[in-house]
Structures are given as C-alpha cells and as structure tokens.
Design an enzyme around this catalytic site. Structure first.
Site, short mmCIF file in Angstrom:
data_model
loop_
_atom_site.label_atom_id
_atom_site.label_comp_id
_atom_site.label_asym_id
_atom_site.label_seq_id
_atom_site.Cartn_x
_atom_site.Cartn_y
_atom_site.Cartn_z
N HIS A 157 91.28 123.87 51.99
CA HIS A 157 92.68 123.83 52.02
C HIS A 157 92.90 123.65 50.57
CE1 HIS A 157 92.90 119.71 52.08
NE2 HIS A 157 92.45 119.65 53.26
N CYS A 160 92.82 102.79 66.70
CA CYS A 160 92.33 103.33 65.42
C CYS A 160 93.53 104.00 64.71
CB CYS A 160 91.47 104.29 65.77
SG CYS A 160 91.25 105.50 64.62
N HIS A 220 92.98 107.77 65.29
CA HIS A 220 93.06 108.52 66.48
C HIS A 220 93.73 108.01 67.68
CE1 HIS A 220 89.17 109.96 64.48
NE2 HIS A 220 89.45 110.84 65.32
N LYS A 263 102.21 115.07 55.62
CA LYS A 263 100.69 115.22 55.47
C LYS A 263 100.20 116.51 55.93
CE LYS A 263 96.76 112.30 56.46
NZ LYS A 263 96.19 111.24 57.30
N1 MSP Z 1 82.58 114.29 52.33
C1 MSP Z 1 83.25 113.35 51.87
C2 MSP Z 1 83.24 113.19 50.34
C3 MSP Z 1 81.81 112.65 49.89
S1 MSP Z 1 81.78 112.60 48.13
C4 MSP Z 1 80.32 112.16 47.92
C5 MSP Z 1 84.83 113.68 52.22
N2 MSP Z 1 85.09 115.06 52.14
S2 MSP Z 1 86.65 115.70 52.66
O1 MSP Z 1 86.38 117.25 52.99
O2 MSP Z 1 87.44 114.94 53.42
O3 MSP Z 1 87.14 115.68 51.22
C6 MSP Z 1 88.03 114.67 50.79
C7 MSP Z 1 88.40 114.98 49.31
O4 MSP Z 1 89.21 116.30 49.41
C8 MSP Z 1 89.49 114.33 48.49
O5 MSP Z 1 88.87 113.10 48.16
C9 MSP Z 1 90.23 115.13 47.68
O6 MSP Z 1 89.45 115.63 46.78
C10 MSP Z 1 90.43 116.34 48.79
N3 MSP Z 1 91.70 116.33 49.50
C11 MSP Z 1 91.68 116.19 50.75
N4 MSP Z 1 92.91 116.55 51.37
C12 MSP Z 1 93.76 116.29 50.15
C13 MSP Z 1 95.04 116.55 49.94
N5 MSP Z 1 95.78 116.44 50.81
N6 MSP Z 1 95.62 116.25 48.67
C14 MSP Z 1 94.61 116.23 47.67
N7 MSP Z 1 93.42 116.21 47.73
C15 MSP Z 1 92.93 116.25 48.99
O7 MSP Z 1 85.59 113.00 51.97
#
Ligand code: MSP
Length: 642
Positions: free
Chosen positions: A20, A145, A148, A297
C-alpha cells in the site's frame, strides 16, 4: 575519512497483504536518499524485500487455500513488481525464504548461542494469538490487546531467549555517543526513554508444535526462530555475510529506513544482536511517521488502504513521488487526500515548475527561434548567487533526509526565477533592438537556472529531470544524472544550439465533477437583429469576484476537428495558462503571438473538445465577428484589470 560507500535498506515487508501507499513511501524515500548519495559520488547499494515467515502468513495462506510458500511467492511478486512502476532503482530484492538467507540466520544464531547469549528457559506470560506475541500487563488497554481488542491468554512455554539486558548500558552509551544513530531526534529520545526501564530478554523461538513456518534453530530441531531474529538478519545476509565482497564493502556503512512502528526492533534488538555476534554496528536509522488517509489510519476494515499503483496511474509517477516527499515532514505523520495531491500537482508542479520551463523556452522560441544566444557575460543579470544558495540548502537538507526541505529550497529558487522574469521583462527587452544581447543573456541565465533545478529534482523526479535536461539540449551523462560537483560552474548550456518548443511537463489536474462552464451558454440562439440581452444587475461584490488579468499570448494552434477553436498558451506573469478560445474564424494563429489580451483568470477549469481550458479571453462581438480586447500600451502580463 570521507565515506565512499553507503548501503540503504527498507524494511522487508510482510507478505500478509499487498503493498500500500505506506510501503511505497518508505521505498521511495530510500530510493531518493540513494539517488542523492549517488549524485554525491558515493558507491551505493539499495536493498528491499519481503518478510515471509510466521503465523500471519500461514493464516493468510489458509484463507486462500494454498501453501504458505505459494502464497508468499504471489504477494512477494507484487512487492517486487511495484518497484519499477515507482521508478525505484533497487540493487537487490531479498526474501526471507531464500536459502542463502536461511543459512546466515542459522550462522548468526549459532555464533550468539556459542558465546552464551542465548539461553533456554521456561516462561509464563500473557499471549495474544492474533499478534503471535507475549504482552506485558502495562502494554494492554483495559486488560485487552491494543490491536485485537481481546484478552490475552496466560500460557506457559519453554523457549530460547536472547540476553538483551546484558547490553543495555552499552547501547545507551552507543546512542549517546553517535548523535546520528537515530534520526530525527524525537525517535532517538523515544528509544533512550524506553531504555531507562530495565530491558527484558527477548524470546526468539517458537516450538514447532505451534509454528512450523520459520527457520529451524541450528541447536534445537524442535524450534523455529521467531520474527526478528529472522527478519533483521536480512540486512547482512543480502550482502553475503560473512565473506562476500559486498558485505566487506558496504557493512556497516548502512542507513536503515523504517517507520515509527518498528523502531524498537531496529533501534534496540538489532544493534544488540550485532554486538553479541561481534559485528560492527550500522551507521544509523532514519525513522519516518505514518501516512493517514483522510485523517484515518489505513486499515482494511475502514476500506481506505490506498493502492500506490492506482495513484500513479491517475496522477503520474513523478507527481506521486514529488507529493510524498514534499508533503510529509520526514519524522512526522502526514495525511493523504486527493485534494492535497491535486493541489500540490497544480500549484507546485504545473504552475511553478511546469510554467517556468514553458515560459522560458517559449520566449526563447519567440525571440530567437529557439536558438540559445549565449553565455552570461553580464554579471548583473546572473542568477548564479540564487542557484548556489539553492544547491547549498538542498545538500544540507538531503544529508539529513529532510526531503521536504530539499524540495522547498529548490522551489524558493524557482520563485526567484519567476521574479527575475518580472524584473527584467524580456518582452520589453525584445522591443528594443539595442537590447538584444541583454535579452539573450537574461534568457540564457534562466535556462541555466532550469538546468540547476533539473539536477536538484533528480532524486525525487528522475524522469522530469531528464525531460528538462533534454529540452535544454544537454548531453546526458552515462548514468542519467549530473553529480553534485557537476552542477556548477554556471554556464554549461551550449551556445547556438536550437531548442524545441516546450512540451507541457505537468498537465493541470481537473477537479472532478466539474461542469464545463465555458460551453454552457454557447448554444443560445439569438433573434435578428441582435440586441444584447439585458442581464440581471449585479453588485460590486459580485463583479469583484471576477479576476481579470492581462495576459500575453505565447503560442496558438488550431484544434483539429474544429473550425473555430484555437489552443492558446497565455503568459499570465506568475504562470502560463492553456486557454481554448473560439476565435479561430477571425484570427490566424500566427497573428496572435505576442498579443496582449484580457483573461478571466479565475474561471473554473473546463474540458473543451478533449482539451483543458484554464480561463477565458475577452472579445467583443461585432457583425458576427469576434474582436479581441486589448490595450493601447504594452506592459508585463499578469496585471489586474479593474
Ligand atoms: N516485516 C516487518 C519488518 C521487518 S524489517 C527487518 C514489518 N513489515 S510491514 O509490512 O508491516 O512493514 C512495516 C513498514 O511499512 C513500516 O515500518 C513502514 O516502512 C511501512 N509502512 C506501513 N504502513 C505505513 C504507513 N501507514 N505510513 C508510512 N509507512 C508505513 O514490519
């Protein structure tokens, strides 16, 4: 010693859902930082990828009636395929299911286990099955939680633990003595304040009886490693730890990009893991905020998960990249709405940058048939001082990933160039033959200014940067960008080359659900003899709502399939507008160039015969003919008409 290499990473994204806008942001930010460092002569390496183990992936695969691997293959592909669509130039895409990665995770686990920092213990705690993790009482909201909304269950389990507590003091000291370790400052403070409490040891395993989709512990076949010990290690397994050249070259000159949700694993677990494994600690962590969508969000249940592919298809890739980098203050949250992106595109890109390029190249065409007249000989007409300021401000901001500031300083320079046009009035210089060389110099300085802008926008808008450079007749360097130390000296555009007429760089975006107002009244049938209908009286306030401006027609061309419509580019001073006017039966396009007209400047944009019209020009009707309004004196465009 000056750094020569720099390694940039994004988080590896979970494959439990498709990419996304938030994922796109982090990857674009890291791409922008990498491109900037390449301009700064550094040898860079840029890594991104997917995180594919764990319970969430098993559950997502079950829902699709498929295996975790097949499911991970499909979603990982979506993340990988997104990169070229966003013009992200990564060097590698890692997957935690890659065999090489698995081997490195096991090697690191063995190393830390052998040194005594991993121990086996039984643990009783409260556990949320949705999150797949133990919680502390204090982390719960009303005993539930926070993610959840269910009460976690008490479970007792034997597991492997990593002695993080042993390294707490060392970490505090490391963060304090390396001021750039966590950026921006507020996140450094957040981590330091978290470290004021005693650090608990980290549970790093799950029994295979509960989770099999993971990496088997090398010292106990009945367990798999859990989440972070697998995921974080990707940053070194990708480089070929321990002995590949890439690893030797790029580790630890590393800056990780993450959002605020995962600063703890990156700012605490990861440096301690490296320390325990006897490896050097990475240079730093760049932490950004969250994108909200229309103030909320992003979440599946609200249904506002924004697909970056759709946004780029609607608005363009460079436009999307610009918007993300300009709108978010790196470190803080930002809000995405269609109105905000449209307004950024229309005002910053179409009006400021696009119009400047079109104004300068159109004038060069009008006055010199496109020929570049020559080097700036008159110091007093130079824009170099403003350019130097812009370059310095840009570097200062980009060095610390304040991308919005880097862009804002470039836009300050763009405004200075627009003012420069108003001050030097090329149209007046053009009237006076003795001023021809001054006119050439003024236009040359403007083109040089555009060249500087084209270099500074490269990290964020590589495609537009190239388009402007081609329009200025520059030979593009082999790697497609000019390095920081190639931007100056001033005066690099070749003299005597002939430049083409400008193309529109950023079409203005029409606001949706708009009635094409210009054609609304066109079909009124009139009785003969014609008598102007007396219209309803209006107040002065009503009248003053109409923004009438003087404009100069820069170019005019016929619209095919219409015998009366002309497409005009009209200089309105601070911006150039495209106006579709029904004067083609009365005026030949060539006769209109340079003509001063009155423009209704605040008329809603409309589509006419598939073209955007951004205003209306005034004309009188006489014996079925249209006669353009004008003035008895020439002066600069953009003045209000009262
Ligand atoms: N798999 C773990 C990360 C492991 S790194 C060794 C993870 N994955 S995730 O798919 O949840 O990705 C999180 C990351 O996606 C955030 O830290 C950010 O980089 C990006 N984002 C996810 N949602 C976001 C927003 N709403 N806004 C900005 N960045 C976001 O955590």
């Amino acid at each position: 010693m000056e750094k020569q290499h720099q390694f940039f990473t994004t988080p590896i994204y979970y494959v439990n859902a498709k990419p996304h806008l938030g994922h796109a942001y982090t990857s674009i930010a890291a791409d922008v930082a990498t491109r900037y460092k390449r301009m700064d002569n550094l040898d860079t390496y840029f890594l991104t990828g997917t995180d594919e183990h764990g319970d969430k992936i098993v559950q997502a695969a079950e829902k699709e009636n498929t295996s975790p691997k097949a499911y991970a293959d499909r979603i990982s592909r979506l993340f990988k395929d997104l990169l070229p669509l966003l013009h992200i130039e990564n060097d590698q895409f890692i997957r935690t299911t890659d065999t090489d990665h698995i081997k490195v995770v096991q090697a690191i686990l063995t190393k830390i286990h052998d040194s005594g920092d991993i121990y086996f213990s039984s643990y009783e705690g409260i556990y949320c099955f949705g999150c797949e993790r133990f919680y502390q009482e204090r982390e719960l909201v009303d005993g539930k939680c926070p993610d959840h909304g269910v009460e976690p269950q008490v479970i007792k389990e034997s597991n492997y633990f990593f002695k993080m507590s042993k390294y707490q003091d060392w970490l505090i000291d490391h963060i304090k003595s390396n001021p750039d370790f966590i950026r921006p400052e507020q996140y450094k403070n957040e981590i330091l304040s978290f470290l004021k409490e005693p650090l608990e040891d980290l549970c790093i395993s799950r029994p295979k009886s509960r989770l099999t989709w993971g990496i088997t512990l090398p010292f106990d076949q009945d367990y798999v490693t859990y989440v972070w010990f697998d995921a974080l290690v990707n940053y070194i397994s990708a480089l070929g730890y321990p002995d590949k050249n890439k690893f030797k070259k790029f580790w630890p000159s590393t800056r990780h990009f993450v959002a605020k949700d995962i600063i703890k694993p990156h700012g605490i677990y990861w440096p301690i893991m490296l320390k325990a494994a006897g490896l050097p600690i990475y240079d730093g962590l760049n932490v950004h905020g969250f994108w909200n969508i229309k103030g909320s969000k992003m979440s599946k249940s609200i249904g506002n998960v924004t697909d970056p592919i759709e946004v780029t298809q609607e608005f363009g890739v460079d436009q999307f990249r610009y918007f993300l980098m300009r709108e978010m203050v790196f470190g803080l949250d930002a809000n995405f709405t269609e109105d905000v992106i449209v307004s950024r595109i229309n005002s910053d890109l179409a009006n400021d940058l696009g119009n400047l390029v079109s104004r300068v190249l159109s004038m060069n065409h009008r006055y010199f048939n496109g020929k570049v007249m020559g080097a700036a000989t008159l110091v007093e007409y130079s824009l170099e001082t403003d350019a130097v300021k812009a370059i310095d401000a840009f570097k200062g901001a980009m060095e610390i990933c304040q991308f919005h500031k880097g862009l804002a300083s470039t836009w300050t320079f763009i405004s200075a160039m627009n003012k420069y046009i108003d001050t030097h009035e090329p149209w007046s210089l053009a009237k006076d033959e003795s001023k021809e060389s001054t006119l050439g110099t003024v236009l040359y300085n403007l083109m040089e200014g555009l060249r500087v802008v084209s270099c500074l926008i490269y990290p964020v808008m590589p495609e537009t940067s190239r388009k402007i450079q081609l329009a200025l007749g520059l030979d593009l360097p082999a790697r497609g960008f000019f390095k920081l130390d190639q931007i100056l000296p001033w005066g690099q555009i070749k003299k005597d080359v002939c430049l083409d007429k400008p193309e529109i760089l950023f079409p203005r975006i029409e606001i949706k659900n708009q009635v094409p107002t210009q054609t609304k009244n066109a079909a009124i049938k009139r009785e003969k003899p014609f008598k102007p209908p007396l219209k309803e009286e209006i107040t002065f306030d009503d009248f003053s709502k109409i923004d009438l401006r003087t404009g100069t027609i820069l170019s005019a061309e016929k619209i095919e399939k219409s015998n009366k419509l002309l497409k005009l580019m009209v200089d309105l001073g601070p911006e150039t507008r495209q106006v579709i006017a029904g004067i083609g039966k009365n005026y030949a396009p060539d006769d209109l160039i340079g003509k001063q007209v009155i423009v209704v400047a605040n008329l809603k944009e409309a589509r006419i015969m598939g073209e955007t019209s951004q205003g209306m020009i005034l004309a009188a009707t006489h014996k079925k003919k249209l006669i353009l309004s004008g003035f008895d004196k020439e002066f600069s465009p953009g003045n209000p008409v009262k």
